[in-house]
Design a protein around this motif. Sequence first.
Motif, mmCIF file in Angstrom:
data_model
loop_
_atom_site.group_PDB
_atom_site.id
_atom_site.type_symbol
_atom_site.label_atom_id
_atom_site.label_comp_id
_atom_site.label_asym_id
_atom_site.label_seq_id
_atom_site.Cartn_x
_atom_site.Cartn_y
_atom_site.Cartn_z
ATOM 1 N N MET A 1 -6.757 -76.016 18.198
ATOM 2 C CA MET A 1 -6.927 -74.990 17.287
ATOM 3 C C MET A 1 -5.589 -74.752 16.814
ATOM 4 N N ASN A 2 -5.801 -74.564 15.453
ATOM 5 C CA ASN A 2 -4.750 -74.507 14.620
ATOM 6 C C ASN A 2 -4.126 -72.863 14.591
ATOM 7 N N THR A 3 -3.173 -72.382 15.117
ATOM 8 C CA THR A 3 -2.930 -71.004 15.482
ATOM 9 C C THR A 3 -2.357 -70.412 14.092
ATOM 10 N N ILE B 1 -5.570 -64.047 11.619
ATOM 11 C CA ILE B 1 -6.704 -63.574 12.079
ATOM 12 C C ILE B 1 -7.589 -63.156 11.015
ATOM 13 N N GLN B 2 -7.178 -62.683 9.901
ATOM 14 C CA GLN B 2 -7.923 -62.352 8.768
ATOM 15 C C GLN B 2 -8.771 -63.531 8.210
ATOM 16 N N GLN B 3 -8.525 -64.808 8.167
ATOM 17 C CA GLN B 3 -9.264 -65.783 7.838
ATOM 18 C C GLN B 3 -10.112 -66.176 8.593
ATOM 19 N N ASP C 1 -8.173 -70.109 21.499
ATOM 20 C CA ASP C 1 -6.942 -69.204 20.634
ATOM 21 C C ASP C 1 -6.928 -67.913 21.424
ATOM 22 N N GLU C 2 -5.674 -67.860 22.076
ATOM 23 C CA GLU C 2 -5.264 -66.614 22.794
ATOM 24 C C GLU C 2 -5.177 -65.471 22.313
#
Length: 260
Positions: free
Chosen positions: A1-3, A7-9, A30-31
């Motif tokens: 997962m690309n952190t 979050i908006q995206q 994603d934590e």
Amino acid sequence: MNTMTTIQQIKEQLQNLQEPDEWLEGLQLDERKGVQLAIAQWRKQYTKKQQLLEEFMKKIAFEDSYRTPGKTLIAGIDEAGRGPLAGPVVTAAVILPEDCSALVGVDDSKKISKAQRQQFAELIRREAVSYSVHIQSAQAIDELNIYQATKQSMEEAVRQLSVIPDVVLADAMNLSVGRPVYSIIKGDEKSLCIAAASILAKTTRDQLMEELHEEFPWYGFNENAGYGTAQHLKGLETHGFCIHHRKTFEPIKTMWSDHI
């Protein structure tokens, strides 16, 4: 997962996601709290959407059980306003098209919000093969009695349809309309076209009661729709009854007998 994905995206991507997929499963890793909340919200909305779709399909299947080869047009009939002390009883008849997927979520008018009823009423008018609404006055209710007035109004609503139905499904009412009629207990919960009719009847009647409120504000018709709330009863006590009250319903019946 690309952190690095914001979050908006992620929220924007979730808005476009129709069904669970591998990307969503991976997103669980994603934590970030915001991501987990967004996933939970999406799953809640998805579950609700699936439930609405399931209820919709049940209603369609119920109506399909009344269809026979060459007999596919079903009219649903329902009413609003049998119980109030004032105002008309309003009935509606609706024939829906074979493809009415735009009406997922349509339900018994009592089970959905006022805003939803308004939105669905517009949609039903747009999507329906044919619909009609009939208004039976308080005077007619007093002359005929509420059962007969409602029955007559429902039959008139069927006659006013621009397309003749093959079958009529009525919410808990036996009608005579020259067509096969089935009286369905709790029909607005079981049949899509009856539910659609209940929405048209309810929204029409609510609008009428709001208009009567402008003329007779002391009864609170805009809030109680003519039912015997404390405000309504107080209005009767201080101003007496008006032309839109049902003189065969108590306490107006007693007030009317005292009046004459």
